[in-house]
Write an enzyme that holds these catalytic residues in place. Sequence first.
Site, PDB file in Angstrom:
ATOM      1  N   ASP A  90       0.866  -1.193   0.000  1.00 13.99           N
ATOM      2  CA  ASP A  90       0.000   0.000   0.000  1.00 13.99           C
ATOM      3  C   ASP A  90       0.901   1.240   0.000  1.00 13.99           C
ATOM      4  O   ASP A  90       2.123   1.128   0.055  1.00 13.99           O
ATOM      5  CB  ASP A  90      -0.932  -0.008   1.224  1.00 13.99           C
ATOM      6  CG  ASP A  90      -0.169   0.112   2.531  1.00 13.99           C
ATOM      7  OD1 ASP A  90       0.874  -0.558   2.668  1.00 13.99           O
ATOM      8  OD2 ASP A  90      -0.581   0.872   3.428  1.00 13.99           O
ATOM      9  N   HIS A 399       1.372  -9.038  -3.510  1.00  8.73           N
ATOM     10  CA  HIS A 399       0.328  -8.046  -3.213  1.00  8.73           C
ATOM     11  C   HIS A 399       1.042  -6.706  -3.043  1.00  8.73           C
ATOM     12  O   HIS A 399       1.431  -6.314  -1.931  1.00  8.73           O
ATOM     13  CB  HIS A 399      -0.432  -8.435  -1.943  1.00  8.73           C
ATOM     14  CG  HIS A 399      -1.498  -7.444  -1.574  1.00  8.73           C
ATOM     15  ND1 HIS A 399      -2.777  -7.520  -2.070  1.00  8.73           N
ATOM     16  CD2 HIS A 399      -1.466  -6.345  -0.791  1.00  8.73           C
ATOM     17  CE1 HIS A 399      -3.491  -6.508  -1.598  1.00  8.73           C
ATOM     18  NE2 HIS A 399      -2.711  -5.778  -0.819  1.00  8.73           N
ATOM     19  N   ASP A 442       1.099 -17.571  -3.799  1.00  4.94           N
ATOM     20  CA  ASP A 442       1.674 -16.554  -4.687  1.00  4.94           C
ATOM     21  C   ASP A 442       0.541 -15.937  -5.502  1.00  4.94           C
ATOM     22  O   ASP A 442       0.383 -16.216  -6.692  1.00  4.94           O
ATOM     23  CB  ASP A 442       2.750 -17.167  -5.595  1.00  4.94           C
ATOM     24  CG  ASP A 442       3.390 -16.092  -6.474  1.00  4.94           C
ATOM     25  OD1 ASP A 442       3.213 -14.891  -6.166  1.00  4.94           O
ATOM     26  OD2 ASP A 442       4.062 -16.449  -7.462  1.00  4.94           O
ATOM     27  N   GLU A 451       2.274 -10.126   0.688  1.00  4.36           N
ATOM     28  CA  GLU A 451       2.581  -8.696   0.582  1.00  4.36           C
ATOM     29  C   GLU A 451       4.082  -8.513   0.826  1.00  4.36           C
ATOM     30  O   GLU A 451       4.791  -9.468   1.172  1.00  4.36           O
ATOM     31  CB  GLU A 451       1.750  -7.876   1.597  1.00  4.36           C
ATOM     32  CG  GLU A 451       1.869  -6.382   1.320  1.00  4.36           C
ATOM     33  CD  GLU A 451       0.801  -5.510   1.994  1.00  4.36           C
ATOM     34  OE1 GLU A 451      -0.136  -6.050   2.589  1.00  4.36           O
ATOM     35  OE2 GLU A 451       0.950  -4.273   1.909  1.00  4.36           O
TER      36      GLU A 451
HETATM   37  O1  9MR Z   1       3.090  -6.464   9.258  1.00  8.90           O
HETATM   38  C1  9MR Z   1       1.844  -6.229   9.870  1.00  8.90           C
HETATM   39  C2  9MR Z   1       1.444  -7.486  10.621  1.00  8.90           C
HETATM   40  O2  9MR Z   1       2.355  -7.741  11.673  1.00  8.90           O
HETATM   41  C3  9MR Z   1       0.025  -7.341  11.148  1.00  8.90           C
HETATM   42  O3  9MR Z   1      -0.386  -8.596  11.700  1.00  8.90           O
HETATM   43  C4  9MR Z   1      -0.908  -6.932  10.015  1.00  8.90           C
HETATM   44  C5  9MR Z   1      -2.357  -6.746  10.447  1.00  8.90           C
HETATM   45  O4  9MR Z   1      -2.477  -5.707  11.327  1.00  8.90           O
HETATM   46  O5  9MR Z   1      -0.460  -5.739   9.424  1.00  8.90           O
HETATM   47  C6  9MR Z   1       0.811  -5.848   8.835  1.00  8.90           C
HETATM   48  O6  9MR Z   1       1.160  -4.620   8.302  1.00  8.90           O
HETATM   49  C7  9MR Z   1       0.507  -4.180   7.143  1.00  8.90           C
HETATM   50  C8  9MR Z   1       0.020  -2.775   7.457  1.00  8.90           C
HETATM   51  O7  9MR Z   1      -1.029  -2.846   8.403  1.00  8.90           O
HETATM   52  C9  9MR Z   1      -0.420  -2.008   6.228  1.00  8.90           C
HETATM   53  N1  9MR Z   1       0.602  -2.035   5.216  1.00  8.90           N
HETATM   54  C10 9MR Z   1       0.981  -3.379   4.839  1.00  8.90           C
HETATM   55  C11 9MR Z   1       1.539  -4.126   6.019  1.00  8.90           C
HETATM   56  C12 9MR Z   1       2.095  -5.489   5.623  1.00  8.90           C
HETATM   57  O8  9MR Z   1       1.122  -6.437   5.363  1.00  8.90           O
END
Ligand code: 9MR
Length: 472
Positions: A90, A399, A442, A451
């Site tokens: 994002d 992602h 994937d 992601e």
């Molecule tokens: O890396 C983060 C993970 O530890 C959490 O469990 C998750 C849900 O809250 O969020 C991950 O971080 C994401 C963030 O909220 C938004 N940008 C992408 C991040 C990676 O997936």
Amino acid sequence: MESITNEELSPNYFGMHVFTQQQSNTQRIFMTQSLIKPVGRMFYLQRCGVALDAAHAGVFSHPACHTAPARVFGSDTFLHVSGGWHDAGDYGRYVVPACKAVADLLLAFRAAPEAFGDDWDIPESGNGVADVLDEVRFELEWLLKLQRDDGGVYHKVTCAYFPDIAANPQEETADLFVFPVSTAATGDFSAVMAMAAPLYESIDRTFAKKCLRASVNAYEFLKHSKPLPFHNPAGVVTGQYDDETDTDERYFAACALYQATGQSYYLADATAHYQAGRSADFGWADMGGYGNAVMLFGQRACEDDFLAGRIRSDLLATAEQVCERSEKSPLGISITEFLWGSNMYLLNQTMTLLLANDAQPSERFRKAARSHLDYILGNNPLGVNYITGIDESSPKYPHHRPSAAAKQAMPGMLVGGPDEGLHDLAAKTLLSGKPAAECYLDSVESYSTNETAIYWNSVLIYVLARMSKLEA
Ligand code: 9MR
Ligand code: ZN
């Protein structure tokens, strides 16, 4: 990269191909060193607020994005907060994980400066400064914009929602908001600014001083503030990075400021925080391990022998536990559950091993570290090299919005990896009932397993850099 044929490798317990003890060294030195540049370039390609030109960014070039002033949430105030790296797949920019990324990269540079060239093919290449420091400075300049005059640091700059998965950065034009100050963000900010100050001293004294002043200012805010945890306001769904405990960030800041200044004021605080409760981890929510690392391996020997001894023995004990888990595991890894971002958790524990090896060299620590990196590079039940663009088994559909827009995976990105919690619909639908280590897809749909993120790449950089020096 030179390809390694199957004949050069031998099958392990699972029939997977692994490096053997005798064959491994030259190949691994070559591999770890050659990965540093593509993995490091990901940070450049995540830059926000500036145009990326085709000469440096190829298909990922874009005009300046996210340059509109951002509204301080719930107010009529607008701030200029452009810059910094997009966090992940994002386009949000979040202080807490940004500081983990900066801390990893600065520790990596300190641990193995010779692993970092001035040749990452970024606009600053050839300026006489290691490109990793140019890249980190880009993030630090953004972080500085997020500090209020009273020292507090805003938690994040994002829109309320995520844009379409195939949106280019400049196409996210929804209103941008600056979200409230949190003490986790302020503590992390104070710490990384203090870590940066001595490293930039010989490059740009004025900048180094600015970092130190900002660090002290943030620290004084913290000293007088009760914990201010962050939660998304109603109607905001972008990343939260919520952290209910800020003592580890306060500890990290005290350690880093003691290292930067030598003042007993900070040392006394570090000791008090350490005694009140310690965390030896390196996660975005658990920053105590960075406090330990800067205290043990910073430029200044810790004058509190008792504290230094405790940190050292805790580090070694934690590393022994990592080894025990790793040696017991049929997969040769120390994580026992696969959380969202499992690859990061494994690499964070690898960082513990490598720091412990610096405190007390041990083949046991190094062996476990090699086994963990092998897992990331493909020696895992799915045979996937979890870094994009490296070989045929690398993820092709991360992602990650710029990749989805360009219809090709940006190279050099570590994906999150298996997440047994099945936190997205694609994972729930297609992975249900699979063994935990195989809960990976994937697919661009699978944001919980596929992601990518700056703070996953950063710890990978630390491991690659430190190991390239170890193996040499
Ligand atoms: O890396 C983060 C993970 O530890 C959490 O469990 C998750 C849900 O809250 O969020 C991950 O971080 C994401 C963030 O909220 C938004 N940008 C992408 C991040 C990676 O997936
Ligand atoms: Zn942007």
